[in-house]
Design an enzyme around this catalytic site. Sequence first.
Site, PDB file in Angstrom:
ATOM      1  N   HIS A  82      58.322  29.616  89.744  1.00  0.00           N
ATOM      2  CA  HIS A  82      58.757  30.990  89.985  1.00  0.00           C
ATOM      3  C   HIS A  82      59.673  31.080  91.195  1.00  0.00           C
ATOM      4  CE1 HIS A  82      58.259  35.381  89.706  1.00  0.00           C
ATOM      5  NE2 HIS A  82      58.307  35.355  91.022  1.00  0.00           N
ATOM      6  N   HIS A 131      58.026  40.818  85.500  1.00  0.00           N
ATOM      7  CA  HIS A 131      56.655  40.851  86.001  1.00  0.00           C
ATOM      8  C   HIS A 131      55.721  40.708  84.803  1.00  0.00           C
ATOM      9  CE1 HIS A 131      54.243  42.123  89.722  1.00  0.00           C
ATOM     10  NE2 HIS A 131      54.953  41.073  89.994  1.00  0.00           N
TER      11      HIS A 131
END
Lengths: 811, 234
Positions: A82, A131
Amino acid sequence: MTTQPTDPQKAAPSGFAATDVLVNEFEDGPDTVQRAEKTPDDLQPHKDLGLKDDEYAKIREILGRRPTASELAMYSIMWSEHCSYKSSKVHLKQFSEKAPKNTRMLAGIGENAGVVQISDELAVTFKVESHNHPSYVEPYQGAATGVGGIVRDILAMGARPIAVMDPLRFGAADHPDTARVLPGVVGGIGGYGNCLGLPNIGGEIVFDPCYQGNPLVNALSIGVLPVERLQKKEATGAGNIVVLLGARTGRDGIGGVSVLASATFDEEAEQRRPSVQVGDPFMEKLLIESCLELYDAGLVSGIQDLGGAGLTCALTETAASAGTGMRVWLERVVLREASMTPTEILASESQERMLLIVTPENLEQVLAVAEKWGVWATAIGEVTAAAEDGTPGRLVITWNDHVVVDVPPGSLVDDGPVYHRPFREPNDVLLLQADRAETLQRPSTGDELRATLLRMAASPNLCDKSWVTEQYDRYVLGNTVLAQPEDSGVLRIDEETGLGVALSVDGNGRFARLDPYEGAKLALAESYRNVAVTGAEPIAISDCLNFGSPEDPTVMWQFAEATRGLADGCQQLGTPVTGGNVSFYNQTGAAAIHPTPVVAVLGVFDDVARRIPMGFPKPEKAEGDLLFLLGETRNELSGSEWAWVTHNHLGGRPPKVDLDAEQKLGAVMIKASKSGLVAAAHDLSDGGLAQVLVESALRHDVGATVTLPDDGTSPFVYLFSESAGRALVVVPRGRDKAFTALAAEHGVPCTPLGVTTEQKALDVQGQFSIPLDEVRTAWTATLPALFESAFESAQAEEPVRSVTLELTKPE
Amino acid sequence: MRIGVVTFPGSLDDGDAARAARIAGAEVVRLWHGDPDLHGVDGVVLPGGFSYGDALRCGAIARFAPVMETIIDAARGGLPVLGICNGFQILCEAHLLPGALTRNQHLHFRNRDQWLRVEAAGTAWTNRFTAGQEILIPVKNGEGCFVADEKTLDALEAEGRIVARYIRGNPNGSQRDIAGITNEAGNVVGIMPHPEHAVEALTGPSLDGLGFFTSVLQALAGASADGQRAGGQQ
């Protein structure tokens, strides 16, 4: 609520006092550097934190010892997929290498968000981010903090956030888990964005079984700033103070990026709820106002938001980008829970926090502004100088005089692993492409076409989305010119001059599944077209690339193809990628989502009053306005909504994408907008012309009489093909000659299609006629029937419910 | 005429209320929640938003803000005060208006363009409308369901204090479709929909909201003319 360290020495921290303090670290104290040096062979849980053996070995090599527990946590976070983009970096390079020449870009990839200049004085910054994983585990908070995070990225560039958009993808609309995830996600986006006072101006809501268990919750925000207010993240100036501003730090979100976002889901996903952050939009609102006041007073030398990876990321990135070091007293961080360990403080992803670098003489004023707005501000450290030979400084963090971290900050930010992951074309692609939707059985009679149109209009992907979008405030700030369901969100930026922007965000996972290279270009083309049909000039791109596991070579192939397609497309259209986000591991077990590149296009208006809306306007004259179809309609049904809704079919090749034609179409629309030739326009995409007629007619309850050309292309293809590069345009009588001449001049096919009428019906000559009320009933009933609570279903009118039942019955 | 617009922490539509008052022709004064001084304003708007994060109950903390202490006194003395959405909630919490705003019956935040019928056209904020006039104004709230006991509702009806009702659909379940009410003197008005979002053709569904802001200017102009006449007679 401002906190000032009581010890004046600490208010302006200086010097190293801690490194040689002897402590009881071999008992219950934290894992310190001293202890790490003395116990080199202690086993460490690097695998549990998501680090591979070779990555762990590299950390030991960088530090010349084993890392402390805190350091290990920091490396695991910063080197996670990430944060480090370790699998995607080698492909994302193309966005810079192929970037078209551009003089507007003030900040680009690598910054918190790209910044694009739109006038002599003003710039806008925008970015779309994912998200996804948190929103599956805890839909409300996951989606809410997704909004909060992207808004802080925009804020960190020096901009006032002015709007949000949300491209959302869920599993099958009638799956029980979608009934859990969707209302939570929508509630979270509304709950956070509404309380923040940001209009929600658009987005997408798409249902497909491939997103079952892996919903995609992407969030976009846009902000505006005076050019000279652009902020930097560099922690420059030895002796400058490091201030933590905003909410207190708690245990929420620990491991969010490494545990949640950088691994595939398994059956333990439910247990990961504590890894999801909890949002407080009220605090974020105060944080926005205090940051803007600090910027305007010129009190900030550097700023970085705390999002994924929390303090770890903010401290290392600000120091690494300046080449400086930093000395941080971790016990000064204001905590929600006093028992937090230093590792937890460094890894916490508590929301609504910013890291500021301020000069010592400005510190008092900074604290005063924070006090005015009622947010915490704490001096937690100080910038230290690089070595005289230019070697960057070190990040030294103590906790109650224990040295828990002593690392070169650049090693966390820049020296992470880079993978050239293997990729290969999936075996099934050729078979999939051979299974063309063009060969499926089609409706042919007028009655069949009529029934198909109604069934399509009521299908979850094409139906009215106002059950969702009414939960979002689209009016706040008073500058929303167009919002959903319009093709683009359009905002006024400057009340004096009328300067404005248009934003659209689009993706099509099915097209990308059939051909990721073309699919990425199609997403770009659609978004570009959506902006252009409103009359805005497209100038820049942001993207959110949602894929399965990069450890699967076939997923990696999809990613490589999609990034190549997007980079090529941006190069051809002359619109640079200004930033974005990659989300991997959207995969449960072996089943990956469709590759889903989501593309946001930003356009600019010199005067936003000339924006073109989508709905048929009430005709000024009884004979109505004229309808024209721009672009070429081909026999292209593979990957279409029609194939999916009526045959549950996905196969063949996606529609042809011709970016040259898109640019010409855009040029026609922009010029037509400038000379006032067009009263309304709507881009053709999912569901084709039939769906556009439905949406444009229902917008203001104005019907149309349509005559499909008798040119060999069947009425079915005209109505349901999803050929790219098309738009339906409404031209007032008397301007049609000028408009068709403009289209001809640009070589854009322009087909007369009929007229708008005062009759409230869609009349396709020789085929069928449908009263608008009947279409509206079909179009609006679907989402309330699926997601409304029992209470409101009971309130719903009887006819609506019966029609819904009829429509959802399988044929 | 000077119209004050209050900013509480968490106010969101304060800039929009200020813009609307400016478009109507007022001189706008921004008021801060922590400052009890009203800076000589002739009327006050309490804007929409989530003051103090809606902690406890919507408007429950804002009513104790220093600026509110002054406003409450001044409103009792006749100062025109308009509470929009969160401002309406604050006025109820401050007992300047009766009843309360509770969670929408369907439990969702709802934003849509809403038709209203103006019922009381005699207040300081609605004198530019005619009774029975239908207007289109955005509604956007999560807790806009007006409730009061039957006796209060009957009194509001009997005294002509229902300023506007929802028509063509009630967006939040409000009793008797009430969208806005006024106090006995007609100087304090609370309204759930947002007139400040219907003041420009470019951004609003209509220009109907402007009437609230031009009304107060007319009321104030009338009041000052009366005051001058009264002064002359003395």
